[in-house]
Every structure is written in C-alpha cells, then in structure tokens.
Motif scaffolding. Structure first.
Motif, short mmCIF file in Angstrom:
data_model
loop_
_atom_site.label_atom_id
_atom_site.label_comp_id
_atom_site.label_asym_id
_atom_site.label_seq_id
_atom_site.Cartn_x
_atom_site.Cartn_y
_atom_site.Cartn_z
N UNK A 72 52.15 159.35 65.00
CA UNK A 72 52.00 158.37 66.07
C UNK A 72 50.59 158.37 66.65
N UNK A 73 50.05 159.55 66.92
CA UNK A 73 48.79 159.65 67.65
C UNK A 73 47.57 159.82 66.75
N UNK A 74 47.76 160.50 65.62
CA UNK A 74 46.63 160.77 64.72
C UNK A 74 46.68 159.86 63.49
N UNK A 75 47.88 159.42 63.12
CA UNK A 75 48.03 158.58 61.94
C UNK A 75 48.23 159.36 60.66
N UNK A 76 48.35 160.69 60.75
CA UNK A 76 48.51 161.49 59.54
C UNK A 76 49.01 162.88 59.90
N UNK A 77 49.82 163.45 59.00
CA UNK A 77 50.20 164.85 59.10
C UNK A 77 49.19 165.69 58.33
#
Length: 253
Positions: free
Chosen positions: A175-180
C-alpha cells in the motif's frame, strides 16, 4: 464577309499584352487566403495558424491534431510486447509471471524465517512456564494447571502476533511502498492503473484480502487468485485481486 486585318495574313487575333496578377503579393488571386496570417497579426482564438510547411490536411477539421499525434490513453497496452502506458510513469513493462512467482517465493522465505524466530521465542516462553513446576512439590498439580493455561495463553498471543505481522507485511508494504521485499529484490512494483501511484491503504487491503478469503476454501481459492493473471485476455496480467483493486504489477525502469 470580313477577312480581318489585311496586315495579318493568317487571320489570327492579335495577342493581348500580359495582365499583371491581381490581388495581394506573391501572385495570389484576389480573395484567395494565404498560407499564414500577416506578420504581426495572430490567428483568431480557436483557429490554428497555418504557416509555410504546415498545411491543413484535406478533410481535417480546424484545430484537429495531425494523424498519429493523439496521446495514448492511460492503460493502453501496446500491441503484445508487454509495454503499457501508465499516467505519470509513461510507458512501462508489465511484470512477467516468472518474476512475480520469484518475488512470491522470496517473500515466503522471508516471512517463514521471521515467523520461525517468533515461534521459537513463543515456545521457549511457554516451556519455561512448565519447567517452573517442581514435581516434588505438593502444589505440583496446581502449578501444572497454571502452567498449561499460561502455555495456551502464550501460544495464542504469539499466533496473534504472527497473524498481525503477516497482514501488515503484505498490506502495508504494497500500500505505502508499492512492493514487498521479494518484489524489491526482483525490480517489481505495484501501482494504481489510473494514476501510476502506490495503491494506498484501501486498494492495498482489497488486493491483500481477496487471496486470504480464497484460502479458506482449502487454499484452492488462493491458488486460483494467484494463477488468475494467466486468464487475463487483455495482456496486462492482472489477477482477480488486481482487477478488484485497480492495480498493475510492473517492472521498474
């Protein structure tokens, strides 16, 4: 019967002297519009100024852009080459299923390692409660009952911590970074299709919760969700969770 001019034996009409061109400069006919407006005069509002070398195409409405000059609509896939137009980001490449699978495996390994550490700490605390009971004590039975209750309480607490970590890891990072971590390692990113930005908490939660709901059906539903990009006929490789959240998985430039 007249034979014309006696000095003109062939009876031809005398040629008229050439007339000077009428109208404005450069030999234009009177009333014929020029290619551009006079120097120092601008075209009226809404009417394109056509200068030399930029004639209006036949049948083209005034102010209409030339053929091929139209901007590409957001979310338009270019042929079948995996390139897609995303607002703000421009033309980017859709992430392949191989990279997405690799990212999922890296995430699984990272989550498994962290959860294993948390589980070991929880088990050590629960076993320590049991060891505190002295078998030779008259209160051994009561101590074991308390230890068992404590063991169950500790285990449920750590299970809640593990569940919260799993939720927050996938949900908040996407949600916040766009990536795991896995997606970062393989150069992937999750973005909103209509803005090119990170999904945000709402879309990120929708994208996360759909596979979780599918997991309640013996995990078959979750597997189908993760394999659903293969069923996407648009070529964008959007899974069911991506379509519900309005997201795309792309490859970083």
């Amino acid at each position: 019967m007249s034979f014309g001019d006696p000095n003109n034996p062939y009876g031809q009409q005398p040629q008229q002297p050439p007339q000077p061109p009428q109208g404005g400069p450069y030999g234009q006919q009177q009333g014929q519009p020029g290619y551009g407006y006079p120097q120092g005069q601008q075209a009226p509002q809404g009417v394109p100024q056509q200068g030399y070398g930029h004639p209006q195409q036949p049948g083209q409405a005034p102010g209409q852009p030339q053929y091929g000059a139209y901007p590409q609509a957001p979310g338009t896939l270019q042929a079948n080459n995996g390139l897609i137009n995303v607002p703000v980001l421009g033309t980017v490449e859709v992430a392949s299923m191989g990279r997405r699978l690799g990212a999922r495996l890296i995430d699984g390994a990272a989550i498994g390692l962290i959860l294993g550490i948390l589980m070991a700490v929880g088990m050590a605390g629960a076993v320590g409660l049991v060891k505190d009971c002295d078998p030779n004590s008259v209160d051994y039975t009561s101590c074991m009952n308390d230890a068992s209750a404590g063991f169950i309480s500790v285990m449920f607490t750590w299970l809640a911590v593990i569940g919260a970590f799993t939720l927050l890891y996938e949900w908040l990072m996407v949600s916040l970074v766009g990536a795991t971590l896995g997606k970062m390692a393989l150069g992937l990113r999750v973005v909103k299709e209509n803005t090119g930005q990170n999904p945000g908490l709402g879309a990120g939660f929708i994208r996360y919760i759909i596979p979780i709901v599918g997991a309640f059906l013996c995990y078959i539903g979750a597997i189908l969700v993760y394999l659903s990009p293969f069923f996407d006929n648009s070529g964008k490789l959007q899974g069911w969770h991506d379509r519900a959240a309005g997201t795309l998985v792309i490859k970083k430039a």
